[in-house]
Scaffold this motif. Structure first.
Motif, PDB file in Angstrom:
ATOM      1  N   VAL A 142       0.851  -1.185   0.000  1.00 29.94           N
ATOM      2  CA  VAL A 142       0.000   0.000   0.000  1.00 29.94           C
ATOM      3  C   VAL A 142       0.887   1.236   0.000  1.00 29.94           C
ATOM      4  O   VAL A 142       1.729   1.400   0.890  1.00 29.94           O
ATOM      5  N   VAL A 143       0.718   2.076  -0.993  1.00 28.83           N
ATOM      6  CA  VAL A 143       1.382   3.379  -1.033  1.00 28.83           C
ATOM      7  C   VAL A 143       0.295   4.430  -1.158  1.00 28.83           C
ATOM      8  O   VAL A 143      -0.401   4.505  -2.181  1.00 28.83           O
ATOM      9  N   ALA A 144       0.127   5.221  -0.109  1.00 29.67           N
ATOM     10  CA  ALA A 144      -0.916   6.237  -0.055  1.00 29.67           C
ATOM     11  C   ALA A 144      -0.286   7.614   0.031  1.00 29.67           C
ATOM     12  O   ALA A 144       0.751   7.808   0.681  1.00 29.67           O
ATOM     13  N   ALA A 145      -0.897   8.567  -0.631  1.00 29.82           N
ATOM     14  CA  ALA A 145      -0.401   9.946  -0.627  1.00 29.82           C
ATOM     15  C   ALA A 145      -1.594  10.880  -0.804  1.00 29.82           C
ATOM     16  O   ALA A 145      -2.747  10.439  -0.859  1.00 29.82           O
ATOM     17  N   GLU A 146      -1.310  12.156  -0.928  1.00 31.97           N
ATOM     18  CA  GLU A 146      -2.404  13.130  -1.037  1.00 31.97           C
ATOM     19  C   GLU A 146      -3.130  13.019  -2.371  1.00 31.97           C
ATOM     20  O   GLU A 146      -4.316  13.351  -2.462  1.00 31.97           O
ATOM     21  N   THR A 147      -2.435  12.561  -3.405  1.00 28.81           N
ATOM     22  CA  THR A 147      -3.052  12.390  -4.722  1.00 28.81           C
ATOM     23  C   THR A 147      -2.623  11.056  -5.315  1.00 28.81           C
ATOM     24  O   THR A 147      -1.603  10.472  -4.919  1.00 28.81           O
ATOM     25  N   ASP A 148      -3.382  10.596  -6.297  1.00 24.96           N
ATOM     26  CA  ASP A 148      -3.016   9.372  -7.001  1.00 24.96           C
ATOM     27  C   ASP A 148      -1.665   9.532  -7.695  1.00 24.96           C
ATOM     28  O   ASP A 148      -0.838   8.605  -7.706  1.00 24.96           O
ATOM     29  N   GLU A 149      -1.439  10.702  -8.272  1.00 21.25           N
ATOM     30  CA  GLU A 149      -0.198  10.940  -9.008  1.00 21.25           C
ATOM     31  C   GLU A 149       1.010  10.857  -8.080  1.00 21.25           C
ATOM     32  O   GLU A 149       2.039  10.264  -8.432  1.00 21.25           O
ATOM     33  N   GLU A 150       0.915  11.465  -6.907  1.00 16.17           N
ATOM     34  CA  GLU A 150       2.036  11.418  -5.975  1.00 16.17           C
ATOM     35  C   GLU A 150       2.299   9.991  -5.516  1.00 16.17           C
ATOM     36  O   GLU A 150       3.455   9.564  -5.400  1.00 16.17           O
ATOM     37  N   ALA A 151       1.247   9.235  -5.263  1.00 15.48           N
ATOM     38  CA  ALA A 151       1.419   7.855  -4.812  1.00 15.48           C
ATOM     39  C   ALA A 151       2.106   7.013  -5.884  1.00 15.48           C
ATOM     40  O   ALA A 151       2.995   6.208  -5.580  1.00 15.48           O
ATOM     41  N   ARG A 152       1.701   7.202  -7.133  1.00 14.00           N
ATOM     42  CA  ARG A 152       2.347   6.444  -8.216  1.00 14.00           C
ATOM     43  C   ARG A 152       3.824   6.823  -8.332  1.00 14.00           C
ATOM     44  O   ARG A 152       4.677   5.972  -8.608  1.00 14.00           O
ATOM     45  N   ALA A 210       1.358  -7.540  -8.043  1.00 12.41           N
ATOM     46  CA  ALA A 210      -0.056  -7.456  -8.411  1.00 12.41           C
ATOM     47  C   ALA A 210      -0.941  -7.112  -7.217  1.00 12.41           C
ATOM     48  O   ALA A 210      -1.978  -6.463  -7.371  1.00 12.41           O
ATOM     49  N   CYS A 211      -0.530  -7.530  -6.027  1.00 13.39           N
ATOM     50  CA  CYS A 211      -1.299  -7.209  -4.820  1.00 13.39           C
ATOM     51  C   CYS A 211      -0.781  -5.893  -4.253  1.00 13.39           C
ATOM     52  O   CYS A 211      -0.033  -5.860  -3.266  1.00 13.39           O
ATOM     53  N   SER A 212      -1.155  -4.816  -4.905  1.00  8.69           N
ATOM     54  CA  SER A 212      -0.729  -3.484  -4.511  1.00  8.69           C
ATOM     55  C   SER A 212      -1.890  -2.521  -4.670  1.00  8.69           C
ATOM     56  O   SER A 212      -2.676  -2.624  -5.627  1.00  8.69           O
ATOM     57  N   VAL A 213      -1.987  -1.589  -3.734  1.00 10.47           N
ATOM     58  CA  VAL A 213      -2.985  -0.530  -3.802  1.00 10.47           C
ATOM     59  C   VAL A 213      -2.230   0.790  -3.715  1.00 10.47           C
ATOM     60  O   VAL A 213      -1.567   1.061  -2.711  1.00 10.47           O
ATOM     61  N   ILE A 214      -2.343   1.590  -4.766  1.00 10.45           N
ATOM     62  CA  ILE A 214      -1.548   2.808  -4.886  1.00 10.45           C
ATOM     63  C   ILE A 214      -2.485   3.974  -5.161  1.00 10.45           C
ATOM     64  O   ILE A 214      -3.270   3.931  -6.116  1.00 10.45           O
ATOM     65  N   GLY A 215      -2.429   5.031  -4.320  1.00 11.14           N
ATOM     66  CA  GLY A 215      -3.262   6.183  -4.634  1.00 11.14           C
ATOM     67  C   GLY A 215      -3.548   7.075  -3.448  1.00 11.14           C
ATOM     68  O   GLY A 215      -2.913   6.982  -2.392  1.00 11.14           O
ATOM     69  N   SER A 216      -4.521   7.936  -3.633  1.00  5.00           N
ATOM     70  CA  SER A 216      -4.972   8.860  -2.598  1.00  5.00           C
ATOM     71  C   SER A 216      -5.718   8.102  -1.506  1.00  5.00           C
ATOM     72  O   SER A 216      -5.944   6.892  -1.608  1.00  5.00           O
ATOM     73  N   ALA A 217      -6.143   8.824  -0.484  1.00  4.55           N
ATOM     74  CA  ALA A 217      -6.856   8.186   0.621  1.00  4.55           C
ATOM     75  C   ALA A 217      -8.099   7.444   0.128  1.00  4.55           C
ATOM     76  O   ALA A 217      -8.357   6.302   0.529  1.00  4.55           O
ATOM     77  N   ASP A 218      -8.867   8.070  -0.752  1.00  6.02           N
ATOM     78  CA  ASP A 218     -10.082   7.426  -1.266  1.00  6.02           C
ATOM     79  C   ASP A 218      -9.742   6.212  -2.117  1.00  6.02           C
ATOM     80  O   ASP A 218     -10.391   5.155  -2.012  1.00  6.02           O
ATOM     81  N   THR A 219      -8.739   6.353  -2.978  1.00  2.00           N
ATOM     82  CA  THR A 219      -8.343   5.236  -3.840  1.00  2.00           C
ATOM     83  C   THR A 219      -7.859   4.055  -3.004  1.00  2.00           C
ATOM     84  O   THR A 219      -8.212   2.894  -3.269  1.00  2.00           O
ATOM     85  N   VAL A 220      -7.072   4.346  -1.980  1.00  3.01           N
ATOM     86  CA  VAL A 220      -6.551   3.288  -1.123  1.00  3.01           C
ATOM     87  C   VAL A 220      -7.664   2.621  -0.333  1.00  3.01           C
ATOM     88  O   VAL A 220      -7.702   1.389  -0.199  1.00  3.01           O
ATOM     89  N   ARG A 221      -8.580   3.404   0.187  1.00  2.00           N
ATOM     90  CA  ARG A 221      -9.704   2.815   0.923  1.00  2.00           C
ATOM     91  C   ARG A 221     -10.488   1.857   0.037  1.00  2.00           C
ATOM     92  O   ARG A 221     -10.798   0.726   0.431  1.00  2.00           O
ATOM     93  N   ASP A 222     -10.813   2.293  -1.174  1.00  2.00           N
ATOM     94  CA  ASP A 222     -11.585   1.441  -2.082  1.00  2.00           C
ATOM     95  C   ASP A 222     -10.785   0.212  -2.508  1.00  2.00           C
ATOM     96  O   ASP A 222     -11.335  -0.894  -2.629  1.00  2.00           O
ATOM     97  N   GLY A 223      -9.475   0.391  -2.713  1.00  2.00           N
ATOM     98  CA  GLY A 223      -8.649  -0.738  -3.132  1.00  2.00           C
ATOM     99  C   GLY A 223      -8.489  -1.776  -2.045  1.00  2.00           C
ATOM    100  O   GLY A 223      -8.538  -2.987  -2.316  1.00  2.00           O
TER     101      GLY A 223
END
Length: 330
Positions: A221-231, A276-289
């Motif tokens: 899990v890599v979470a950040a303020e935006t999806d772009e920053e997390a990627r 493949a088992c990775s969730v990368i994104g903002s807080a909302d993206t990570v929660r949903d993932g």
């Protein structure tokens, strides 16, 4: 909400050193305790410049001493590198120092290359020896019997939860047969995950240690303020995997703007499969993932991990991940 835990490798980043890695490790553990993580596990590796968790039992004691509530353990100790008696003594000591807080996860891989495995002075010829070593280790944690020739001191009669770890079907079958909790390394080897879980649950035999199966899945899990920053932050882990596959493991690299210019197409495919088992994104993206991952695979517990170059960004990622876990429905 299911329990959530944290897997750390004490990463050594470019421009830093091992002392800095250990300071970051303690800091992360203290924050993880405050954020509600159930466990803080460290994994044994050898001869890898970017991973400082070789002396796993020593670091577990260091983390346990820097915290007060969170469970601390090995995810795991690579049993082929050690005698079962020594492991029982080490973890009996830790459990005596920090009662009710120590976990012992066991793996059957050496956690290194063959020359280093030979330098560790233990030899692991085949998988047949691993179940015998596990049973011997479990025996040392049982109360000592009159006339017992060899006992673990400390260790005998001490409650140390023992887990089996794996990335294939072998440890799933063994954990089920022995009635032990099981953790699958889906964060870097997800291919056999669903089949391993099925085998573990189908074949589980209750034991004095565990009445019902308990399966943990690991998730990047890599979470950040935006999806772009997390990627962007995730490119650190992607580079590290490519470097390992190229036979050039090194210090943890900083993130880069253009990951496509870094790897070859076949390397990109290999990293995509491994992670493949990775969730990368903002807080909302990570929660949903995370919710989608849990809904699909139904683990009893989830183990989160992240290889992020900047310590502050890594702290923030695990904080956002904890918030995501707490936002999930019960």
């Amino acid at each position: 909400m299911i329990p959530y835990s944290l897997l750390d490798l004490a990463p050594v980043c470019e421009g830093s050193d091992i002392s800095g890695a250990f300071a970051n490790m303690r800091d992360l553990a203290r924050h993880a305790e405050d954020w509600g993580y159930q466990r803080y596990w460290l994994a044994e590796h050898h001869n890898m410049p970017g991973i400082a968790s070789a002396a796993t039992a020593v670091l577990i004691g260091n983390v346990a001493g820097a915290t007060s509530r969170i469970r601390v353990g090995a995810g795991g100790v690579m049993l082929p590198n050690h005698s079962p008696l020594q492991v029982a003594e080490q973890f009996g000591t830790l459990a005596s120092l920090y009662p009710g807080r120590i976990d012992l996860g066991l793996g059957r891989a050496p956690g290194t290359d063959q020359p280093t495995a030979r330098a560790l002075r233990r030899y692991f010829d085949n998988a047949e020896q691993f179940p015998q070593d596990v049973n011997e280790l479990l025996h040392y944690f049982e109360p000592a019997q009159p006339g017992q020739a060899v006992r673990a001191v400390p260790g005998a009669g001490i409650d140390v939860p023992v887990w089996l770890l794996g990335s294939s079907l072998f440890s799933a079958q063994l954990a089920a047969a022995l009635g032990l909790p099981f953790a699958f390394a889906s964060h870097f080897a997800p291919d056999a995950m669903d089949q391993a879980l099925m085998i573990y649950h189908r074949n589980f035999e209750p034991s004095a240690r565990l009445a019902n199966p308990h399966a943990v899945l690991a998730l990047n899990v890599v979470a950040a303020e935006t999806d772009e920053e997390a990627r962007y932050l995730f490119t650190t882990q992607q580079q590290a995997f490519v470097n390992l596959r190229r036979g050039k493991p090194g210090l943890v690299p900083p993130p880069i703007d253009d990951i496509e210019a870094f790897w070859q197409p076949h390397e990109k495919l290999g990293v995509a499969q491994a992670l493949a088992c990775s969730v990368i994104g903002s807080a909302d993206t990570v929660r949903d993932g995370i919710r989608a991952f849990i809904d699909r695979h139904r683990p009893d517990e989830i183990m989160l991990t992240a290889n992020i170059f900047d310590h502050g960004k890594r702290l923030r990622s695990f904080e956002l991940a904890a918030q995501a876990m707490n936002a999930l429905p019960t």
